[in-house]
Every structure is written in C-alpha cells, then in structure tokens.
Scaffold this motif. Structure first.
Motif, mmCIF file in Angstrom:
data_model
loop_
_atom_site.group_PDB
_atom_site.id
_atom_site.type_symbol
_atom_site.label_atom_id
_atom_site.label_comp_id
_atom_site.label_asym_id
_atom_site.label_seq_id
_atom_site.Cartn_x
_atom_site.Cartn_y
_atom_site.Cartn_z
ATOM 1 N N ASP A 277 1.651 10.940 -5.731
ATOM 2 C CA ASP A 277 1.651 10.931 -7.169
ATOM 3 C C ASP A 277 3.214 10.299 -7.024
ATOM 4 N N LEU A 278 4.016 10.431 -6.469
ATOM 5 C CA LEU A 278 5.570 10.165 -6.823
ATOM 6 C C LEU A 278 5.734 8.617 -6.349
ATOM 7 N N VAL A 279 4.888 8.472 -5.340
ATOM 8 C CA VAL A 279 5.090 7.194 -4.830
ATOM 9 C C VAL A 279 3.979 6.040 -5.983
ATOM 10 N N LEU A 296 12.006 -5.047 -6.536
ATOM 11 C CA LEU A 296 11.422 -3.523 -5.961
ATOM 12 C C LEU A 296 11.513 -4.381 -4.909
ATOM 13 N N LYS A 297 10.791 -5.764 -4.944
ATOM 14 C CA LYS A 297 11.058 -5.416 -3.371
ATOM 15 C C LYS A 297 12.181 -5.879 -2.634
ATOM 16 N N GLN A 298 13.337 -5.351 -3.603
ATOM 17 C CA GLN A 298 14.505 -5.514 -2.139
ATOM 18 C C GLN A 298 14.278 -3.779 -2.707
ATOM 19 N N MET A 312 7.743 4.446 7.605
ATOM 20 C CA MET A 312 7.633 5.611 7.325
ATOM 21 C C MET A 312 6.168 6.815 7.045
ATOM 22 N N ALA A 313 5.183 5.155 6.022
ATOM 23 C CA ALA A 313 4.029 5.356 5.594
ATOM 24 C C ALA A 313 3.068 5.440 6.488
ATOM 25 N N ALA A 314 3.448 4.333 8.062
ATOM 26 C CA ALA A 314 2.620 3.500 9.323
ATOM 27 C C ALA A 314 2.956 5.102 10.328
ATOM 28 N N GLY A 315 3.640 6.444 9.921
ATOM 29 C CA GLY A 315 3.352 6.995 10.649
ATOM 30 C C GLY A 315 2.735 8.786 10.429
ATOM 31 N N MET A 325 -0.628 3.733 0.259
ATOM 32 C CA MET A 325 0.748 4.239 0.526
ATOM 33 C C MET A 325 0.827 2.908 1.198
ATOM 34 N N LEU A 326 -0.048 2.672 2.522
ATOM 35 C CA LEU A 326 0.846 1.675 2.580
ATOM 36 C C LEU A 326 0.335 0.076 1.690
ATOM 37 N N GLN A 327 -1.111 -0.103 0.764
ATOM 38 C CA GLN A 327 -1.263 -0.860 0.132
ATOM 39 C C GLN A 327 -0.449 -0.490 -0.386
ATOM 40 N N LEU A 328 -0.017 0.508 -1.488
ATOM 41 C CA LEU A 328 0.719 0.729 -2.746
ATOM 42 C C LEU A 328 2.337 0.150 -2.228
ATOM 43 N N LEU A 329 2.901 0.335 -0.899
ATOM 44 C CA LEU A 329 4.060 -0.641 -0.605
ATOM 45 C C LEU A 329 4.293 -2.486 -0.432
ATOM 46 N N LEU A 330 2.689 -2.219 0.466
ATOM 47 C CA LEU A 330 2.155 -4.023 0.437
ATOM 48 C C LEU A 330 2.472 -4.847 -0.691
ATOM 49 N N CYS A 331 1.758 -3.992 -1.315
ATOM 50 C CA CYS A 331 1.532 -4.808 -2.739
ATOM 51 C C CYS A 331 2.906 -5.102 -4.114
ATOM 52 N N ARG A 332 3.461 -4.108 -3.455
ATOM 53 C CA ARG A 332 5.075 -4.637 -4.171
ATOM 54 C C ARG A 332 5.831 -5.237 -3.406
ATOM 55 N N GLY A 333 5.248 -6.364 -2.286
ATOM 56 C CA GLY A 333 6.319 -6.528 -1.494
ATOM 57 C C GLY A 333 6.858 -6.150 0.019
ATOM 58 N N ALA A 334 6.849 -5.195 0.538
ATOM 59 C CA ALA A 334 7.115 -4.463 1.734
ATOM 60 C C ALA A 334 7.015 -5.206 2.574
ATOM 61 N N ASP A 335 7.523 -5.416 3.140
ATOM 62 C CA ASP A 335 7.703 -6.785 5.024
ATOM 63 C C ASP A 335 7.570 -6.055 6.157
#
Length: 381
Positions: A277-279, A296-298, A312-315, A325-335
């Motif tokens: 929810d917070l993510v 947001l990418k930074q 952390m999400a991968a763990g 979580m992984l999808q949300l992070l990737l959509c926001r520019g996680a590398d």
C-alpha cells in the motif's frame, strides 16, 4: 515540648494521569503493536492532581479528539474564567515548582486534557520564561500534548510561542511523535504554525518524522496482512498514518532523506517491510502535487548500503506482492542492471524455482528494453 505531627493527606482515589494516558493510548491504538523501540514514546509518569484541584478544575469530560473532526480553536470563555480564578487563588510556588520528576503544573494540566487550565498556566509560565520546562524524560508541555493527541492544546501552546522544535531525551520532536502515533490533526496543527517545524530533524535513531510515519504505517499494515490483529480499527489507523505521510510530503518533507543508520529512504522501508500500500502511494505521487520536486527515477534507484529498492523487492521470497512491487518499480524507472556492493543485480537475489524464473524473465525484458532505448538515443545523436 511536644509537637503534634501534621496529619497526612488521604491518598486520592482517582486514577493517576499515567493510568489515564495509558488507557487513552490503548483505546486509540486498538492493539496495534508499537513500532518504536524506545520507551520515550510511552506516556510519561505524570501525577494526579490533588482532590481539591480536581474538584475545582473545569474538566471537559470527553477530552479525546476524533481525528475525523476539526478540533475547535476557540477556548471556552466560562471555563477560562474559572481557570483564571483557580490559578489566582493558588500559591505562586505551586504554579512554578517542578516536582521530583520535573513536572510543572502545566505538564499535569496538559496530560489531563484540562485545556483552559493549561492555557492559563502556560501564560503564567511564559511570563517567567518557563513555558518550555522539561520533565525528567525531556518532554515539554507541547510534547505531552502531542503524545496525548490533544490538537487543541497543541494549538494553544504554539500560539503562546512554545518551542516547536524542542526534543525529548531520545531526540523526538513534536513532529516525530505525531508522525509515529499517526495523529493527523496534531500534525496538521504543527505544520500550519506560523513558524514551521524542522521537517528534516533527526531523532537519535537517525530518522526524520517522515521515516517515523512510514515505519508506523508499515508495522500496522503488517498486522493487517498477517491477520495477527483482527481489530476493525486497524484499517482506520493505517489510513490516518498514511495521511500523516501525505501531510509531511505536501509540506516539504523530502522523499530523498535517508535514515542515518541504514541509509533507508521511505521507499526502502516500504519495500523491505512488504508494504504494498505504501509502495503504491509513493510511486504514484505526482511530483507537481509535492512541495519539493523529486526525480522519481533518481528516487527509485537510490541505494541503501548498496541495495536499491529493486534489490530489496527481489529478496522478498514468498511475499504475495513481490511481483507487483517489481513491476511498479520497473515502471517508475528502476534499473535492473544496477549492482550491489556484493556485485549482485536484482535478478541474482530472486528465489529459485518457477516463480523466480518468471520474475527473472520480467527483469531481463526490462533490462533489454532499457539497453535498446539507450542505443536508439545514441544513434539519434
């Protein structure tokens, strides 16, 4: 010559202030586990008033403030006059002295929720330069009012210029305490003050108020996710705590602030605790609605001791929200190509088995897509 010993005053049978505050906290938290390791967040040990004082004080029977209602900013003039008469008839030393625990009468009136008495006592102490006197745990009357969830008394003390940035013996400011407990009305009273509080102040755990609000929300949501607590008020408590996160951000708290001990941002805390929810909230914040602009990418790719939020999400093996979580992070520019201090990419931290292979394919597709975009930009140049 024989001197007769003075008779001792009969002990008061009414509950102590400590007991009243503990019961109040118990009702408000509704069995939510405390997210803080410090005993400083337990209401302090304030003594009860004498029987005579208790009988004469203009007590408002329902002193608790609902966080869904706007607290009144006007003092009750009849009760105010009663309070002035009460303190006018009181010995001067009774108003100014501190007992063995450092409590002044202002601390006691505040802890009891006696608004008008507290206001008159605060006026008297302000004239003596003693408005911010601290008790044995470093709490001023303002910090007591925050801990007791009394936004009206917080408002009154701030109007009399109580120090908004003072801290207790654990480094907790009024903002830290309000954020920790999820007291959105108290937080609103603090943030709307003419002299804004320090949003980036650190307690002795190295956390800002925003970190405290996020951590409290995480632990409340964990109780909801696991079903460890079945109390229906947990959901409303979580809503109030999220409102505190939003209030702090809308007034300029920085998403990029990292706690000193582990370098976690609020996003790291949310991911690490599996708080979907917070993510979702943090990754859907429109930058235009925030007081401080954030790339947001930074933000998403910041490291905490070498680990990004994606690491952390991968763990989060076995967590039902890991894929989202992984999808949300990737959509926001996680590398996905970023490596930790151990030279691991996020894909290296995934669980083994079919689920891990699916998630690895997700990260690989995003990594390949990112490389293609980079090559395309280079060709255009």
């Amino acid at each position: 010559m024989h001197f007769e010993k003075p008779s001792k005053e009969k002990p008061c049978t009414q509950p102590t202030v400590k007991k009243l505050l503990e019961e109040k906290r118990k009702r408000e938290t509704s069995s939510v586990p405390s997210p803080c390791s410090h005993s400083s967040l337990v209401p302090p040990d304030y003594k009860h008033l004498s029987a005579a004082e208790a009988a004469n004080c203009p007590v408002d029977m329902d002193t608790s403030q609902s966080t869904h209602l706007t607290f009144r900013t006007e003092l009750d003039q009849n009760k105010l006059r009663d309070a002035q008469r009460l303190l006018d008839g009181m010995d001067f030393s009774r108003i100014t002295e501190q007992d063995e625990d450092g409590d002044t009468i202002l601390h006691i009136y505040t802890a009891k929720g006696l608004r008008e008495c507290a206001f008159v006592a605060a006026q008297r102490l302000k004239s003596l330069g003693a408005l911010d006197e601290k008790e044995h745990k470093g709490k001023t009357a303002l910090l007591v009012a925050v801990t007791a969830n009394l936004p009206d008394i917080v408002h009154d003390l701030l109007s009399l210029r109580a120090d908004i940035n003072t801290c207790d013996v654990y480094g907790q400011t009024a903002l830290h305490l309000a954020a920790h407990y999820g007291y959105s009305l108290v937080l609103q009273a603090l943030l709307s003050h003419m002299h804004p509080p320090n949003l980036e102040a650190r307690n002795f755990d190295g956390m800002t108020p925003l970190h405290c609000a996020a951590l409290s929300h995480c632990l409340t949501m964990k109780a909801i996710y696991t079903g460890a607590q079945s109390d229906l008020s947990l959901s409303s408590r979580a809503t109030e705590m999220l409102a505190c996160v939003q209030l702090l951000l809308s007034h300029g708290a920085s998403l990029l602030s990292q706690e000193i001990k582990s370098n976690n941002t609020v996003l790291h805390l949310a991911v690490k605790e599996g708080n979907i929810d917070l993510v979702r909230f943090l990754l859907k914040i429109p930058p235009d609605n925030m007081k401080v602009f954030v790339d947001l990418k930074q933000f998403v790719n910041m490291k905490a001791h070498g680990h990004t939020a994606l690491h952390m999400a991968a763990g989060l093996h076995g967590n039902p929200y890991q894929k989202e979580m992984l999808q949300l992070l990737l959509c926001r520019g996680a590398d996905p190509s970023i490596r930790s201090l151990e030279n691991d990419q996020a894909a290296h931290l995934l669980q083994s088995g079919p689920v891990g292979e699916q998630l690895k394919a997700l990260l690989k597709r995003r990594n390949t897509s990112s490389r293609r975009r980079i090559l395309s930009l280079q060709d255009k140049e």
